[in-house]
Design an enzyme around this catalytic site. Sequence first.
Site, mmCIF file in Angstrom:
data_model
loop_
_atom_site.group_PDB
_atom_site.id
_atom_site.type_symbol
_atom_site.label_atom_id
_atom_site.label_comp_id
_atom_site.label_asym_id
_atom_site.label_seq_id
_atom_site.Cartn_x
_atom_site.Cartn_y
_atom_site.Cartn_z
ATOM 1 N N LYS A 22 38.443 47.798 40.241
ATOM 2 C CA LYS A 22 36.986 47.836 39.990
ATOM 3 C C LYS A 22 36.207 47.487 41.262
ATOM 4 C CE LYS A 22 37.223 44.653 36.726
ATOM 5 N NZ LYS A 22 38.674 44.349 36.790
ATOM 6 N N ARG A 97 32.121 41.975 29.547
ATOM 7 C CA ARG A 97 33.527 41.632 29.344
ATOM 8 C C ARG A 97 33.816 41.174 27.925
ATOM 9 N NH1 ARG A 97 35.206 40.236 34.802
ATOM 10 N NH2 ARG A 97 37.371 39.633 34.799
ATOM 11 N N ARG A 150 47.006 41.024 46.819
ATOM 12 C CA ARG A 150 45.606 41.182 47.260
ATOM 13 C C ARG A 150 45.224 40.139 48.311
ATOM 14 N NH1 ARG A 150 41.003 41.488 42.915
ATOM 15 N NH2 ARG A 150 41.942 39.532 42.243
ATOM 16 N N ARG A 183 42.729 34.873 46.685
ATOM 17 C CA ARG A 183 41.843 34.283 45.671
ATOM 18 C C ARG A 183 42.572 33.213 44.873
ATOM 19 N NH1 ARG A 183 38.619 38.866 42.419
ATOM 20 N NH2 ARG A 183 39.427 37.708 40.633
ATOM 21 N N ARG A 194 44.833 35.989 32.763
ATOM 22 C CA ARG A 194 43.677 36.893 32.885
ATOM 23 C C ARG A 194 43.969 38.233 32.203
ATOM 24 N NH1 ARG A 194 43.489 37.017 39.006
ATOM 25 N NH2 ARG A 194 41.937 38.652 38.769
HETATM 26 P P1 AP5 Z 1 40.498 45.166 43.155
HETATM 27 O O1 AP5 Z 1 39.598 46.312 43.499
HETATM 28 O O2 AP5 Z 1 40.256 43.844 43.785
HETATM 29 O O3 AP5 Z 1 40.634 45.045 41.552
HETATM 30 P P2 AP5 Z 1 39.616 44.488 40.457
HETATM 31 O O4 AP5 Z 1 39.732 45.385 39.272
HETATM 32 O O5 AP5 Z 1 38.258 44.292 41.054
HETATM 33 O O6 AP5 Z 1 40.327 43.103 40.156
HETATM 34 P P3 AP5 Z 1 39.723 41.644 39.956
HETATM 35 O O7 AP5 Z 1 40.926 40.736 39.981
HETATM 36 O O8 AP5 Z 1 38.638 41.355 40.930
HETATM 37 O O9 AP5 Z 1 39.170 41.737 38.548
HETATM 38 P P4 AP5 Z 1 38.878 40.587 37.599
HETATM 39 O O10 AP5 Z 1 38.170 41.322 36.556
HETATM 40 O O11 AP5 Z 1 40.044 39.798 37.146
HETATM 41 O O12 AP5 Z 1 38.084 39.523 38.506
HETATM 42 P P5 AP5 Z 1 36.549 39.112 38.554
HETATM 43 O O13 AP5 Z 1 36.262 38.718 39.939
HETATM 44 O O14 AP5 Z 1 35.686 40.118 37.900
HETATM 45 O O15 AP5 Z 1 42.001 45.671 43.467
HETATM 46 C C1 AP5 Z 1 43.110 44.809 43.261
HETATM 47 C C2 AP5 Z 1 44.177 45.088 44.337
HETATM 48 O O16 AP5 Z 1 44.692 46.412 44.156
HETATM 49 C C3 AP5 Z 1 43.621 45.052 45.773
HETATM 50 O O17 AP5 Z 1 44.569 44.452 46.610
HETATM 51 C C4 AP5 Z 1 43.407 46.530 46.141
HETATM 52 O O18 AP5 Z 1 43.564 46.741 47.525
HETATM 53 C C5 AP5 Z 1 44.483 47.222 45.329
HETATM 54 N N1 AP5 Z 1 44.073 48.549 44.848
HETATM 55 C C6 AP5 Z 1 42.885 48.924 44.307
HETATM 56 N N2 AP5 Z 1 42.882 50.213 43.957
HETATM 57 C C7 AP5 Z 1 44.122 50.693 44.253
HETATM 58 C C8 AP5 Z 1 44.757 51.968 44.104
HETATM 59 N N3 AP5 Z 1 44.149 53.018 43.567
HETATM 60 N N4 AP5 Z 1 46.035 52.086 44.494
HETATM 61 C C9 AP5 Z 1 46.705 51.023 45.057
HETATM 62 N N5 AP5 Z 1 46.142 49.801 45.237
HETATM 63 C C10 AP5 Z 1 44.881 49.641 44.833
HETATM 64 O O19 AP5 Z 1 36.518 37.811 37.607
HETATM 65 C C11 AP5 Z 1 37.113 36.589 37.988
HETATM 66 C C12 AP5 Z 1 36.830 35.530 36.923
HETATM 67 O O20 AP5 Z 1 35.400 35.299 36.810
HETATM 68 C C13 AP5 Z 1 37.265 35.885 35.502
HETATM 69 O O21 AP5 Z 1 38.614 35.578 35.278
HETATM 70 C C14 AP5 Z 1 36.294 35.004 34.659
HETATM 71 O O22 AP5 Z 1 36.718 33.667 34.637
HETATM 72 C C15 AP5 Z 1 35.004 35.086 35.458
HETATM 73 N N6 AP5 Z 1 34.123 36.186 35.018
HETATM 74 C C16 AP5 Z 1 33.775 37.288 35.757
HETATM 75 N N7 AP5 Z 1 32.970 38.096 35.047
HETATM 76 C C17 AP5 Z 1 32.800 37.506 33.833
HETATM 77 C C18 AP5 Z 1 32.080 37.883 32.657
HETATM 78 N N8 AP5 Z 1 31.395 39.037 32.594
HETATM 79 N N9 AP5 Z 1 32.137 37.063 31.598
HETATM 80 C C19 AP5 Z 1 32.814 35.892 31.652
HETATM 81 N N10 AP5 Z 1 33.535 35.474 32.720
HETATM 82 C C20 AP5 Z 1 33.520 36.283 33.812
#
Ligand code: AP5
Length: 245
Positions: A22, A97, A150, A183, A194
Site C-alpha cells: 500500500k 481499517r 522491509r 520499523r 497484525r
Molecule cells: P509496503 O509498501 O511498505 O507495504 P504496506 O502495505 O504499506 O505495509 P504496512 O506494513 O505499512 O502496512 P500496515 O497496514 O501494517 O502498516 P500501517 O503503517 O498502515 O511494502 C512492504 C514491503 O514489500 C516493502 O519492503 C516493499 O519494498 C515490498 N514490496 C512492495 N510491493 C512489492 C511488490 N509488488 N513486489 C515485491 N516487493 C514489494 O499501520 C501500522 C499500525 O498503525 C497498525 O498496526 C495500527 O496499530 C496503526 N494504524 C494505522 N492505521 C490505522 C487505522 N486506520 N485504524 C487503527 N489503527 C491504525
Amino acid sequence: MAEETSRRIGPVVLLGPPGAGKGTQAKRIAAQYGIPHVSTGDLLRDHVQRGTALGQQAKEAMSRGDLVSDHLVCDMVKDRLRQPDCVRGSVMDGFPRTVAQARWLDMFLEREQGCGDKAFFDKSMSGKGLLIVIRLDVDYNQLLHRLTGRRTCPTCGRIYNVHIQPPCVADTCDLDGSKLVVRDDDREEVIRERLAVYERQTQPVADYYQRKGRLVTVQGDLPVDEVTDRIFRITGRVTATAEGG
Ligand code: AP5
C-alpha cells in the site's frame, strides 16, 4: 513520472494486509496525480515520535500490532482531509481499517467533499470525484517475507526490501544517503498479530465495499511496476467516468 494536476482524483483508498504494498503504491499514485499520500500509520508514528497525547494513547496498541481506537483515528483523518492540499483528492493508505471507519468516511465524504454514495449513483453529479477502492491481494507467506525484509528511509520515507528491492549500498538510502531503519512493528511475532488483526477487522471492510459495488482487486504479488500499471488503468478509467467521459 508525469503529474496530472488539474483533475479531481478519488479519493483513492488502498486496502490490503500489512506488506501488501500500500505504502509503495500510494507514493506512486500521489506523485502521478499530484495529490497527498495520507497514511494513517505514518501519521500515528509521527505522533508517537513527537510524544503527543494521541501518540501516547496509540503507542501501546501499535507495538502489539493491534488497531488504535476508531475515534482517535477518525479525528486525526478528519483534520488531515480538511487540509487545503486534499481538495483535489488524496490517496489513503491504511484507512479505513474497520467497518466503523468505512461508515465514518462515507459520511465525511458525503458531507464535506460531495463525493460519497450520492455522487457514485447519481451520474448528474459527475466532476465531483468518486471514491476508488483498490485492494491489493498477496499470499500470506509472501507478506511475511516482505515485512521481515522491509527497510525504510527515516528522511524521505522511501521503502526498500533487502530481499526484493535492496538499496545500491547496504542499509543506505539511494536518494539521500540516510541510514535505513527497521520499523518497530516489523518483528515476526508482531507481524503475525497484525496479519491476524487484518483478517478479523479489515477484511470485513473489503466485504463492505464489495457489497456497494465499489471494490476492485489488484494482484499485489506482481512486480512493483506491473502493480502500478494496473492501478493506473483503474484510476484512469474511474476518473474518466466521474467526468462523464
Ligand atoms: P509496503 O509498501 O511498505 O507495504 P504496506 O502495505 O504499506 O505495509 P504496512 O506494513 O505499512 O502496512 P500496515 O497496514 O501494517 O502498516 P500501517 O503503517 O498502515 O511494502 C512492504 C514491503 O514489500 C516493502 O519492503 C516493499 O519494498 C515490498 N514490496 C512492495 N510491493 C512489492 C511488490 N509488488 N513486489 C515485491 N516487493 C514489494 O499501520 C501500522 C499500525 O498503525 C497498525 O498496526 C495500527 O496499530 C496503526 N494504524 C494505522 N492505521 C490505522 C487505522 N486506520 N485504524 C487503527 N489503527 C491504525
